[in-house]
Scaffold this active site. Structure first.
Site, short mmCIF file in Angstrom:
data_model
loop_
_atom_site.label_atom_id
_atom_site.label_comp_id
_atom_site.label_asym_id
_atom_site.label_seq_id
_atom_site.Cartn_x
_atom_site.Cartn_y
_atom_site.Cartn_z
N GLY A 97 -3.52 3.62 -2.05
CA GLY A 97 -3.53 2.63 -3.12
C GLY A 97 -3.11 1.30 -2.55
N ALA A 117 0.83 -1.20 0.00
CA ALA A 117 0.00 0.00 0.00
C ALA A 117 0.86 1.25 0.00
CB ALA A 117 -0.92 0.01 1.22
N ASP A 118 0.27 2.33 -0.43
CA ASP A 118 0.90 3.64 -0.35
C ASP A 118 -0.19 4.67 -0.10
OD1 ASP A 118 3.70 4.89 -0.88
OD2 ASP A 118 2.25 6.28 -1.76
N THR A 119 0.12 5.65 0.73
CA THR A 119 -0.86 6.66 1.12
C THR A 119 -0.30 8.05 0.87
OG1 THR A 119 -1.75 5.22 2.84
CG2 THR A 119 -2.28 7.55 3.03
#
Length: 183
Positions: free
Chosen positions: A103, A66-68
């Site tokens: 994501g 994930a990436d934020t």
């Protein structure tokens, strides 16, 4: 279910464990350079996919990456470089609505799902002393948008529309639904 988390984030690991997953961390060393002009939504999906595919895995393992990012008026606000940058970011968010995008890429066997989630957050108007006091705690220094909603940064939040866990960095409910469809 055992999952491989392609992230060093202790918050993401905790969220997954709280949801009942057995978590093994394998940090990706992927190049996280973004193409110019990419939207926040596409940026987080792009980075999650890169991270998930950069770690070694066995065919039967479930990988989650994930990436934020935090975006204000469509502009990505990353993690602060220093205290001055943290002050600028928090001042910009003061009294305004912003969006938090996470994501996620899930890989299981030969199946891969990439998606993103968006949560809208409204901040109260902050005064300079509040911002300086918060920065002095050190909490904002490793967080997108220079705040942690699960920590002292919760005091700045007037309203939230969407998934709280998305703001922490992992829309775990949506992940659970996607995994059910993959199995």
């Amino acid at each position: 279910m055992n999952v491989i988390l392609a992230s060093a984030s202790p918050r993401r690991k905790q969220i997954l464990e709280n949801a009942g997953f057995d978590v093994t961390v394998r940090v990706s060393d992927a190049d996280e350079t973004l193409p110019d002009g990419i939207s926040p939504e596409k940026a987080v999906e792009h980075l999650a996919k890169i991270k998930a595919n950069a770690i070694e895995r066995k065919t039967d393992e479930t990988v989650i990456a994930a990436d934020t990012v935090v975006a204000l008026d469509g502009k990505i606000l990353g993690k602060p470089r220093d205290e001055k940058d943290a002050f600028g970011i928090l001042s910009a968010l003061s009294g305004k609505k912003h969006r938090v995008y996470t994501g996620v890429c899930i890989i299981y066997n030969e199946k891969e799902i990439v998606f993103s989630d968006c949560t809208e957050v409204q901040f109260y108007k902050l005064d300079e002393n509040e911002i300086y006091d918060y920065i002095a705690t050190g909490e904002p220094m490793d967080k997108a948008g220079a705040y942690g909603i699960q920590g002292r940064g919760c005091m700045f939040v007037k309203e939230i529309k969407g998934d709280f866990y998305n703001v922490m960095g992992l829309p775990v409910g949506k992940i659970g639904q996607k995994i059910k469809k993959m199995l």
